[in-house]
Structure formats: C-alpha cells, structure tokens
Scaffold this active site. Structure first.
Site, PDB file in Angstrom:
ATOM      1  N   LYS A  22     -23.514  73.634 -11.698  1.00 46.16           N
ATOM      2  CA  LYS A  22     -22.519  72.647 -12.155  1.00 46.16           C
ATOM      3  C   LYS A  22     -21.368  73.353 -12.873  1.00 46.16           C
ATOM      4  O   LYS A  22     -20.200  73.089 -12.585  1.00 46.16           O
ATOM      5  CB  LYS A  22     -23.179  71.664 -13.129  1.00 46.16           C
ATOM      6  CG  LYS A  22     -22.185  70.845 -13.936  1.00 46.16           C
ATOM      7  CD  LYS A  22     -22.850  69.877 -14.869  1.00 46.16           C
ATOM      8  CE  LYS A  22     -23.228  70.410 -16.231  1.00 46.16           C
ATOM      9  NZ  LYS A  22     -22.150  70.458 -17.236  1.00 46.16           N
ATOM     10  N   ASN A  23     -21.701  74.253 -13.782  1.00 43.73           N
ATOM     11  CA  ASN A  23     -20.653  74.827 -14.633  1.00 43.73           C
ATOM     12  C   ASN A  23     -19.810  75.885 -13.935  1.00 43.73           C
ATOM     13  O   ASN A  23     -18.808  76.341 -14.488  1.00 43.73           O
ATOM     14  CB  ASN A  23     -21.254  75.357 -15.934  1.00 43.73           C
ATOM     15  CG  ASN A  23     -21.664  74.215 -16.854  1.00 43.73           C
ATOM     16  OD1 ASN A  23     -21.330  73.058 -16.593  1.00 43.73           O
ATOM     17  ND2 ASN A  23     -22.401  74.519 -17.911  1.00 43.73           N
ATOM     18  N   ARG A  93     -15.354  65.955 -20.128  1.00 43.47           N
ATOM     19  CA  ARG A  93     -14.409  66.832 -20.830  1.00 43.47           C
ATOM     20  C   ARG A  93     -13.898  67.953 -19.938  1.00 43.47           C
ATOM     21  O   ARG A  93     -12.787  68.440 -20.121  1.00 43.47           O
ATOM     22  CB  ARG A  93     -15.079  67.471 -22.046  1.00 43.47           C
ATOM     23  CG  ARG A  93     -15.619  66.525 -23.054  1.00 43.47           C
ATOM     24  CD  ARG A  93     -16.141  67.281 -24.254  1.00 43.47           C
ATOM     25  NE  ARG A  93     -15.068  67.700 -25.133  1.00 43.47           N
ATOM     26  CZ  ARG A  93     -14.467  68.869 -25.129  1.00 43.47           C
ATOM     27  NH1 ARG A  93     -14.830  69.797 -24.287  1.00 43.47           N
ATOM     28  NH2 ARG A  93     -13.497  69.139 -25.956  1.00 43.47           N
ATOM     29  N   CYS A 117     -17.662  65.403 -28.607  1.00 45.49           N
ATOM     30  CA  CYS A 117     -18.764  64.719 -27.951  1.00 45.49           C
ATOM     31  C   CYS A 117     -19.996  64.900 -28.823  1.00 45.49           C
ATOM     32  O   CYS A 117     -19.904  65.435 -29.932  1.00 45.49           O
ATOM     33  CB  CYS A 117     -18.968  65.223 -26.533  1.00 45.49           C
ATOM     34  SG  CYS A 117     -19.709  66.840 -26.448  1.00 45.49           S
ATOM     35  N   ARG A 122     -15.537  70.284 -30.448  1.00 41.46           N
ATOM     36  CA  ARG A 122     -15.044  70.879 -29.211  1.00 41.46           C
ATOM     37  C   ARG A 122     -13.521  70.840 -29.037  1.00 41.46           C
ATOM     38  O   ARG A 122     -12.996  70.217 -28.106  1.00 41.46           O
ATOM     39  CB  ARG A 122     -15.749  70.245 -28.010  1.00 41.46           C
ATOM     40  CG  ARG A 122     -17.254  70.348 -28.129  1.00 41.46           C
ATOM     41  CD  ARG A 122     -17.974  69.839 -26.930  1.00 41.46           C
ATOM     42  NE  ARG A 122     -17.925  70.750 -25.806  1.00 41.46           N
ATOM     43  CZ  ARG A 122     -18.490  70.524 -24.628  1.00 41.46           C
ATOM     44  NH1 ARG A 122     -19.129  69.391 -24.423  1.00 41.46           N
ATOM     45  NH2 ARG A 122     -18.417  71.397 -23.664  1.00 41.46           N
ATOM     46  N   ASP A 307     -27.011  76.488 -23.834  1.00 40.21           N
ATOM     47  CA  ASP A 307     -27.468  75.455 -22.892  1.00 40.21           C
ATOM     48  C   ASP A 307     -28.973  75.514 -22.630  1.00 40.21           C
ATOM     49  O   ASP A 307     -29.515  74.656 -21.939  1.00 40.21           O
ATOM     50  CB  ASP A 307     -26.711  75.565 -21.562  1.00 40.21           C
ATOM     51  CG  ASP A 307     -25.259  75.153 -21.703  1.00 40.21           C
ATOM     52  OD1 ASP A 307     -24.906  74.558 -22.736  1.00 40.21           O
ATOM     53  OD2 ASP A 307     -24.470  75.415 -20.770  1.00 40.21           O
ATOM     54  N   ILE A 329     -23.279  78.086 -31.476  1.00 44.40           N
ATOM     55  CA  ILE A 329     -22.098  77.735 -30.668  1.00 44.40           C
ATOM     56  C   ILE A 329     -21.570  76.337 -30.998  1.00 44.40           C
ATOM     57  O   ILE A 329     -20.372  76.146 -31.199  1.00 44.40           O
ATOM     58  CB  ILE A 329     -22.417  77.825 -29.153  1.00 44.40           C
ATOM     59  CG1 ILE A 329     -23.009  79.191 -28.796  1.00 44.40           C
ATOM     60  CG2 ILE A 329     -21.170  77.522 -28.307  1.00 44.40           C
ATOM     61  CD1 ILE A 329     -22.048  80.350 -28.821  1.00 44.40           C
ATOM     62  N   ARG A 399     -26.018  64.113 -15.186  1.00 44.75           N
ATOM     63  CA  ARG A 399     -24.776  64.914 -15.136  1.00 44.75           C
ATOM     64  C   ARG A 399     -25.071  66.354 -14.773  1.00 44.75           C
ATOM     65  O   ARG A 399     -24.184  67.056 -14.300  1.00 44.75           O
ATOM     66  CB  ARG A 399     -24.093  64.903 -16.514  1.00 44.75           C
ATOM     67  CG  ARG A 399     -23.680  63.534 -16.945  1.00 44.75           C
ATOM     68  CD  ARG A 399     -23.008  63.609 -18.276  1.00 44.75           C
ATOM     69  NE  ARG A 399     -21.823  64.454 -18.174  1.00 44.75           N
ATOM     70  CZ  ARG A 399     -20.907  64.552 -19.111  1.00 44.75           C
ATOM     71  NH1 ARG A 399     -21.050  63.870 -20.208  1.00 44.75           N
ATOM     72  NH2 ARG A 399     -19.870  65.331 -18.951  1.00 44.75           N
TER      73      ARG A 399
END
Ligand code: EPZ
Length: 420
Positions: A22-23, A93, A117, A122, A307, A329, A399
């Site tokens: 996804k990223n 985002r 979020c 962010r 993540d 983070i 997502r």
C-alpha cells in the site's frame, strides 16, 4: 459498520501470498501524473486507500482503467483539474502526495490541507518548505494548500530537519522534473521510497543515492510512461509473522521479501521464532512455544518500523516476561494498549513508552479499532484470547490489509466478518 468476530485459541498454520505494498502503491500512483504517456502499474493491493487514490486521479480528469488483476492503466495526459478536494483528502492523508507531481508537471496544485489523525498531529511543513526551496509559491487559503510555479521548479539543496517518508516522496517527485540538480539531505530510506525511485528511473528520471539518506536528482525535461510492478507489502508480511508468533504457530508467506524486514525478523528471532527465508518467501515456526517478550524502539528505516509497533505490543502482551516498547515517530500511537488492557493485558503507559508485563492468556471482549495498525493488533489479541472478540470499526483495517479474514482463515483462524 462491518465487524470482525474472532474465536481465539487457534494456532496459525499454513501458507498465504502477500499483497503488493500500500505505502509504495500510493506514491507510485501519484507519480503517474509526471508521465507524458500511459503508465501501467501492477501488483497493486485491492484496498480502500488505493481505490481512493485512483478516485482522486479520476476526479482530476485522468483516464484510469483497471483490469481484474488490479493492474491499472493510467493516462495522465487527459488531466483537466489540478485539485485534491477536501472530500477525498479527509478520507486519506496520502492524497498530499499529488502536490509535488502536480506542481512539477503542471505548475499548479490546490490540495486540501490534511489534518491530524488518530496517531498524531502529522504536519506537512517539511513538504511545503522543500517545495518553496525549489521556487514554488505557496499559500494556505480556505483549508487548501495553493501552490504555484508558473515558470517551473528549480533544483535546490534541501535538508529535511526530520526524517519524513511522505516529505521525501513529495520532494523527490517534484525534483525529477525541476530545472537543474536537487540534493535532498536527511532523506527517508524506507524501501517504499526505493520502490518509488526505481519507478521514476524506469520513467526516465535521473536519481543518484537511491536507498541512502542523500538523494541527488538531475531534473529532466520530460518523463515517459512505463510498466511497473509494486513491491510486496513488508508491513502486511510482518503482521502475519507477528500473528503466527503470538499464537505459537507456523506460517510460510509467499511473494514477499526478507531483505526489507531485517529489524522485524531479528526481533521475532529474539522472541524465539525459527525463521527460514528464500528469495521470495519467509517461513516462521514457533514450534508451539509461547513467545519471549522483546523490548523495542521504533525509528526510521532500517530500524524497527512504527507500522509494526502495535502488532508487537499485542504479541508482547501474551509473551513470557516483561518488555518496554518505545514509540518515537508518532505521539499517539500507543492508544491500542487501552483496548488490550480491556482484554486482560497488563500494560502501563509512561509517556511514549508502553511497559508490558506478559500474561498467559487474554480474554475475548468487544473492542474498537482506532487506526490501521492498532486494528491489526486487536485482531492478533483476539486470536490469542480465550473466547470471543468482536473488533468494531474495521474500516480502518480494510485500508491496509487485503482480504484479512480470508487470509487468516486460510491459516486456520476462526474469524468472520459481520456486515454492519
Ligand atoms: C508514512 O506516513 C506512512 N504512510 C505511514 O504508514 C508510516 O507510519 C510513516 O510513513 C512512518 O513510517 C504512507 O506511506 C502512506 P512521515 P507519513 O512523514 O509519510 C513528522 C500505515 O499504517 N513530520 O514519515 O505521513 C510526522 O508528524 C501508516 O500504513 C513533520 O513533522 O509519515 C511524524 O512524526 C500510517 N513534518 C514523522 O515526521 C512533515 O512535514 C514521520 O512522519 C512531515 C512529517
């Protein structure tokens, strides 16, 4: 709203295929805006965020055709609008990633300002400062970032004062069409940035230092279309590995890569997992053992990824011994620990650190997902808990995890989706 209902107690066992990332899919889709002809992007995961990015391209007038294997043909030359509207940005985002490409290729972009979020505030200040360093004029008006570069962007030397994945991606995409050379210093080195850079190179971009924190980009006049296959999702991979470790199970994950997961694999070994890897697969075997608690600290790649923090926190909750998990983070990414405590975990929060005392068993409970990776941690907790767990608000999980319940069922988990 759909829910996931999990009967805990099964050890994961079996083989599944990992989806595309996804990223890296998201910035690569944004990068298609830079081409002067059709792009073909393959191995995209079938996820809501990817669909939102395609919807964003379509609403700008870009021609998008998807085949049944999620290979997408994108023709950016039909673009007629240069706006990322609030309705789409508020649901994702990562829409901010069209800012750099739009500005570099068309000299203008109006992108709704992404808010914070669940995991943190962010900000996008570094994205904006970097584009200004390349000569863009930017103002914020009516909730929109209005960026203009009527004479094109100019190469610049820019030091990012914080390591930012999205910032590096936006500035890299802007720099490939800027006039002259751009040096991006303290750039993020995440594998998704390498994937994006390799796609840009396949389009004709000139980039040195790929995979390092110093990117040197020689701007070119135009970029051509190409065919590019997105890399495997390292976070999906890590999530199934952590789930298998937490349940004392054995899994083989195909269509993935071990070389981009080193920090995670080391921690799993420390937890007692036997790991074997091949060119495109990873096998984890706990041989029925309960994991040992592992302390960790999140940091930019190649260190332990933020993540994967929530999934390891869930594993630590049922591990033997005590551990400390430090999140560096995002300021609010330990909130899932409250839900884990409702299931019987012993976790105390001290600032950005979760102090975890492993318990032998969690107890099933109704719990609520608050963000993508937090939801994955609740699913892992549900699988190791006694009795039934209902995870609500799973639109978060959709997502980032393609067919999560089907994949877990294939590994022997007792999990089903109930439409809400
Ligand atoms: C990307 O988000 C990922 N999203 C996130 O994935 C991931 O958690 C994150 O990188 C860190 O690895 C995508 O790739 C679509 P950052 P991004 O800019 O780019 C601060 C998931 O679960 N910062 O690297 O938004 C920021 O607040 C997720 O898939 C500034 O201060 O993250 C954060 O503290 C969610 N100013 C830190 O830097 C800026 O201009 C890192 O954020 C930009 C960022």
């Amino acid at each position: 709203m759909d829910k996931l209902i999990i009967q805990g107690g099964s050890r994961l066992n079996g083989e599944i295929k990992i989806s595309g990332s996804k990223n890296s899919g998201l910035p690569i889709l944004a990068a298609t805006l830079l081409a002067d002809g059709p792009m073909h992007i393959c191995n995209l995961p079938h996820l809501n965020d990817i669909t939102t990015m395609l919807a964003l391209l379509r609403c700008m007038g870009v021609d998008v055709t998807i085949d049944e294997k999620m290979c997408v043909e994108i023709d950016p030359t039909t673009i007629r609008d240069f706006e990322a509207p609030y309705e789409l940005v508020k649901t994702m985002r990562a829409s901010i990633l069209v800012l750099g490409p739009l500005l570099a290729r068309f000299g203008k972009a109006d992108v709704s300002f992404p808010g914070g979020c669940a995991i943190g505030s962010r900000p996008v200040d570094i994205h904006l400062r970097g584009l200004e360093a390349m000569g863009a004029e930017i103002e914020v008006d009516g909730g929109y970032i209005r960026a203009r570069a009527p004479k094109g962007l100019k190469g610049a030397r820019f030091l990012m004062d914080k390591v930012t994945v999205g910032g590096t991606e936006n500035l890299l995409m802007a720099a490939v069409l800027a006039e002259g050379t751009t040096w991006l210093e303290n750039a993020a080195r995440e594998p998704e940035i390498v994937d994006l850079a390799e796609c840009l190179v396949a389009m004709g971009a000139k980039i040195e230092g790929i995979g390092t924190d110093q990117l040197e980009i020689q701007g070119v006049k135009q970029l051509h279309g190409c065919t590019y296959s997105v890399m495997p999702d390292r976070i999906e991979t890590g999530t199934y590995l952590a789930a298998a470790a937490a349940t004392g199970g054995r899994v083989k994950l195909r269509a993935t890569r071990a070389d981009i997961l080193e920090a995670v694999l080391l921690k799993l070994e420390e937890a007692g997992a036997k790991i074997t890897v091949g060119e495109d697969w990873i096998e984890l075997d706990m041989e029925g053992r309960r994991p040992r608690a592992v302390s960790l600290r999140t940091a930019p790649y190649p260190a332990f990824p933020t993540d994967m923090q929530a999934q390891f926190t869930a594993m630590n909750a049922v591990s033997e011994g005590a551990s400390a998990v430090v999140e560096t983070i995002f300021e609010n990414r330990l909130i899932q620990t409250h839900e884990l405590n409702r299931m019987g975990a012993h976790i105390v929060l001290e600032g950005n650190t979760a102090m975890i005392e492993g318990v032998e068993k969690l107890k099933g409970a109704p719990v609520m997902a608050s963000d993508l990776r937090a939801s994955a941690s609740l699913v892992i907790a549900g699988m190791v808990a006694e009795g039934e767990t209902t995870v609500d608000r799973i639109y978060h999980i959709d997502r980032g995890y393609e067919c999560i319940e089907e994949k877990l069922q294939m590994l022997g988990a007792n999990i089903r989706r109930v439409p809400g």
